[in-house]
Design a protein around this motif. Sequence first.
Motif: not given
Length: 546
Positions: A21, A219, A224-225, A228, A231-232
Amino acid sequence: MSNNTSHHKIWDIIKFFIHFCKLPETFRIAGINFDFSTYPCLLGFAIGLGVVFAIFGGQIAIMLTDFIQGQFCNIAFLAIMVYMVSIFRWDVIFEALRDFESANPGQSLFNPYNTSRIEDFNIWYFLVGIAIMLMTQGAWQGGSQYNAAAKSAHEAKMSRFLGTWRQLVQVALMIFIPICAFTFFHHPDFAAQAAELNGELALLGGQNAVQARVPLFLTQVLPVGLVGVFAAVMFAAMLSTDDSYLHSWGSILIQDVILPFRKKPFTEKQHILLLRLSIVFVGVFAFFFSYLFKQTEYIFLFFQITGAIFTGGAGAVIIGGLYTRMGTAAGAWVAMIAGSGLSVGGILLQQAWPHISESFYRMTGWSWVGDNLERFPLNGQYVAFYATLIGFLLYFGVSYIDKKIRHLPGFNLEQMLHRGVYDKTHEHVVVQQKPLGRLLRALGLTDEFTFGDKVIFFASMAWTLLWFLIFIGGTAAQLFFRLPDIAWLEFWKFYVMFGFVLGIGTTIWFLWGGIADTFELFRTLSTMKRDMADDGRVVDGRNAGE
């Protein structure tokens, strides 16, 4: 009890989040003139969240959240795998791996028999790992609460077979991501993007740069999707690992360390309170250990040596206690103390070695010390192996001497496990009418297997046998014919993609079956009768309350 392996899993995931992040090392809260360090704050948040889930939700909540996390991760992994395969072609991957092998003889990343110059992760790492796995089967304390949570002994056995299929997608992706990262940093097609990331890594330097390499790569290449989503996935994996391990170790401390020494049992309220306080204590220990301890080697090697603090002796106790009648309490104590002591001693030597090696070399003159002044000559894998092996030798040796001296009778394991004539609750239901062969019984097939159980059983056996035969055949072909590089590369391509394709079906299977079993779980809990006197102790060879 060993908590350290999980603590460094927490440590590793927190570091991953910081790099993935791109979080700053410090931050400020409005109105407070103080720089807060990001790492300990995230560490405290992660461990604290796991403690809250463990003490307020208990085992039922942990089981449900772990199921949800597992299915979410598998679906996310499928999506990420599809995208990664579309970006990194196998011919490009092959080219990067072959170029590296040509430039670095003896350091092949795809031929396990051409790894003589790889210091830690060569062929011996995997062979020793297999030996450790066999000697510590069922001993890993992080999963102890699941080992004891099955509806029956048969269901516990089936869960081990099902586990073969549950992680197919995860294994495929966890192999493929590092391969793609390696290709990204070494193939000319990605040179411009890799140069940009290498500039960022150079600013980090040292071990931080090593740990940040794959997170920063992800990254860079994921849209982009999916950034995320990944990361989840990591957050869900962190939470499910934390609460499971905190609950497990907190329970072990009370059930296996404190309860056996008490003559008077705790009341129900006292017992619950102590379990919760124990979980909080483990969480506090995890925070300070993760924050203060200096890691000296690769995380997988550290997993092995810290895990051996418990499994170094527990493997011998479980195998010797359940599958032989030779063991005694004295043998178990000696094995546990020796396994733990040798593992802890190995960790301390690894920490102190750079400071004491020169003095030790001057005192002894031993060449192997002089050749390893910077690092302790045995890595975590070897320390774990020797600790476990010595634990086995001491368990059976001390038990044999103890029995001879004290003339101890054999322990009635059938009575304690409610088997045979002691099965008063009729837990072992016979559904197999035809007599089973001795070989099938030795492999684990019993009269309780339904038709569906047998399908899973034989499929799991066939899957294991398939890869064992491939291992034997590949080894023989390499020794006698020296397989070409393309054969090994195509093998790994097949292994990853075959697991991925099968994983699509198993993900659907586990999602549907898991939902059905969740409803069955609550129906069972609503009608089952609980024996409050059975608090986990064994009294005079019987479970407490019997």
